[in-house]
Design a protein around this motif. Structure first.
Motif, short mmCIF file in Angstrom:
data_model
loop_
_atom_site.label_atom_id
_atom_site.label_comp_id
_atom_site.label_asym_id
_atom_site.label_seq_id
_atom_site.Cartn_x
_atom_site.Cartn_y
_atom_site.Cartn_z
N ARG A 6 0.85 -1.20 0.00
CA ARG A 6 0.00 0.00 0.00
C ARG A 6 0.88 1.25 0.00
NH1 ARG A 6 -4.67 1.42 4.50
NH2 ARG A 6 -5.44 3.34 3.48
N TYR A 7 0.67 2.07 -1.00
CA TYR A 7 1.48 3.27 -1.13
C TYR A 7 0.87 4.41 -0.31
CZ TYR A 7 3.62 7.43 -3.18
OH TYR A 7 4.27 8.62 -3.35
N GLU A 8 1.64 5.00 0.56
CA GLU A 8 1.20 6.13 1.38
C GLU A 8 1.81 7.42 0.83
OE1 GLU A 8 -0.82 6.41 3.87
OE2 GLU A 8 -1.29 4.29 4.21
N ARG A 9 0.93 8.34 0.45
CA ARG A 9 1.41 9.63 -0.06
C ARG A 9 2.00 10.45 1.09
NH1 ARG A 9 -3.11 12.76 -3.13
NH2 ARG A 9 -1.34 14.20 -3.38
N PRO A 10 3.13 11.07 0.85
CA PRO A 10 3.71 11.92 1.90
C PRO A 10 2.81 13.13 2.18
CG PRO A 10 4.92 12.18 -0.15
CD PRO A 10 3.96 11.04 -0.36
N TYR A 11 2.99 13.69 3.34
CA TYR A 11 2.17 14.82 3.80
C TYR A 11 2.99 16.10 3.72
CZ TYR A 11 -0.85 17.56 6.92
OH TYR A 11 -1.68 18.52 7.46
N HIS A 16 -0.02 22.96 4.28
CA HIS A 16 -1.07 23.16 5.28
C HIS A 16 -0.75 24.34 6.20
CE1 HIS A 16 -1.97 19.08 3.86
NE2 HIS A 16 -3.21 19.31 4.29
N TRP A 17 0.52 24.58 6.49
CA TRP A 17 0.87 25.77 7.25
C TRP A 17 0.63 27.04 6.43
CZ3 TRP A 17 1.33 27.00 12.06
CH2 TRP A 17 1.65 26.03 13.01
N PHE A 68 3.50 23.16 -3.53
CA PHE A 68 3.30 22.78 -4.93
C PHE A 68 4.51 22.02 -5.47
CE2 PHE A 68 0.04 26.27 -5.21
CZ PHE A 68 -1.01 25.44 -5.55
N ILE A 69 5.70 22.42 -5.06
CA ILE A 69 6.90 21.70 -5.50
C ILE A 69 6.90 20.27 -4.98
CG2 ILE A 69 9.41 21.63 -5.29
CD1 ILE A 69 9.40 24.68 -5.29
N ARG A 70 6.52 20.12 -3.71
CA ARG A 70 6.44 18.77 -3.13
C ARG A 70 5.38 17.93 -3.83
NH1 ARG A 70 9.01 15.88 0.45
NH2 ARG A 70 7.20 15.57 1.82
N LEU A 71 4.28 18.57 -4.18
CA LEU A 71 3.23 17.85 -4.90
C LEU A 71 3.73 17.38 -6.25
CD1 LEU A 71 0.25 16.98 -5.29
CD2 LEU A 71 -0.20 19.30 -6.13
N VAL A 74 6.99 14.55 -5.47
CA VAL A 74 6.74 13.28 -4.78
C VAL A 74 5.26 13.01 -4.57
CG1 VAL A 74 8.97 13.36 -3.62
CG2 VAL A 74 6.97 14.37 -2.51
N GLY A 75 4.39 13.88 -5.12
CA GLY A 75 2.96 13.66 -4.97
C GLY A 75 2.46 13.88 -3.56
N ALA A 76 3.11 14.77 -2.82
CA ALA A 76 2.73 15.01 -1.43
C ALA A 76 1.34 15.63 -1.35
CB ALA A 76 3.75 15.92 -0.75
N ARG A 77 0.59 15.23 -0.34
CA ARG A 77 -0.74 15.79 -0.14
C ARG A 77 -0.62 17.24 0.34
NH1 ARG A 77 -3.66 11.96 3.95
NH2 ARG A 77 -1.56 12.01 4.86
#
Length: 302
Positions: A6-11, A16-17, A68-71, A74-77
């Motif tokens: 199961r792949y967990e997307r990074p946060y 969010h801050w 946005f760069i993280r998204l 690495v597909g971060a939420r």
């Protein structure tokens, strides 16, 4: 038996801050704006609070960009949170950006007048605690800067009786939101309607009179000497005006002077706080005088 992976997307904490800071910045900015417009908050304190809100919004934009760069990498939420942060930061940063643009493109003056050689005086000199917005007194150099920056800001000469022009001045002031706090020289206003009505020869009064409408014309050239600032025959009106959105306070002085069967109208607008009015004073003076021109073009000497 195969094990399911199961792949967990990074946060993305930054995204969010960013949304949290954008909310705080917007609330601080709106609270400062409303308190300044409708409450007791003075302009120096408003600038501090509004600047703080804009700074928080700017930080939120930076964190949103990281989100946005993280998204992307690495597909971060956090993509939605980063987008909401940008929307929330738009208002404080937009206002701050416009203020900065006006600050650097408009001359650094806070007092403008249609008569740079002898501006209308104050009946009561405005006094306000400037805090950190210290400003120097108005000099002749400031008037020269104004003349270069706002060449169309000139006084008006109307071919009409002083009492009729005063009536138009009051009406337009009420429409533009000027609240008069002091008056002087009203005893100089004498109703003289003969210069507003011309009757043909042999008129017995049965025919309607031909009326002369007050028409604005250019001010006469200076004669090499300084005219009187507030002579005994002048009519002086002093009041205050507040800008529509943020409620910045401006002091206004209007001088009426009768000269050779015409009425001269000069105006002075000064910001209550700070060494820079961001061009609001000149813009308001020009708008008022244009409205006065339109108003007096419709006055007939009945």
């Amino acid at each position: 038996m195969a094990m399911a992976i199961r792949y967990e997307r990074p946060y993305s904490h930054s995204a969010h801050w960013a949304r949290r800071l954008a909310w705080v910045g917007l609330v601080v900015f709106l609270a400062a704006a409303l308190s300044h417009r409708f409450g007791p908050l003075t302009t120096p304190h408003f600038l501090v609070l509004a600047g703080s809100g804009a700074a928080l919004s700017a930080l939120a934009v930076v964190l949103s960009g990281i989100g946005f760069i993280r998204l992307w990498r690495v597909g971060a939420r956090g993509g939605r949170a980063a987008f909401v942060a940008l929307l929330l930061a738009a208002l404080p940063l937009g206002v701050a950006g416009y203020a900065a643009y006006a600050y650097f493109t408009r001359p650094m003056i806070y007092d403008v007048t249609t008569d740079p050689f002898a501006s209308p005086p104050w009946l009561k000199v405005p006094v306000a605690h400037q805090d950190f917005l210290a400003r120097p007194p108005v000099t002749l150099q400031d008037r020269e800067i104004q003349a270069t920056a706002y060449p169309e800001l000139t006084g008006r000469r109307y071919e009409g009786a002083l009492d009729r022009v005063l009536e138009g001045v009051r009406k337009v002031a009420d429409e533009q939101g000027i609240v008069f706090t002091g008056e002087a020289g009203l005893e100089n206003v004498i109703s003289d309607l003969e210069d507003l009505a011309v009757k043909p020869d042999g008129d017995t009064g049965g025919e309607s009179a031909i009326t002369v409408v007050p028409v604005p014309s250019a001010r006469p050239l200076e004669e090499g000497f300084l005219p009187r600032i507030g002579g005994p025959s002048d009519v002086l009106l002093q009041g205050e005006w507040r800008s529509l959105v943020f409620g910045f306070r401006f002091d206004v002085s209007i001088r009426l002077r009768e000269e050779e069967e015409t009425a001269l109208v000069d105006m002075r607008v000064a910001s209550r706080y700070g060494p820079h009015d961001l061009g609001l004073g000149a813009a308001f003076a020009e708008r008022y005088l244009k409205a006065l021109d339109a108003q007096l073009l419709g006055i007939a000497g009945n």
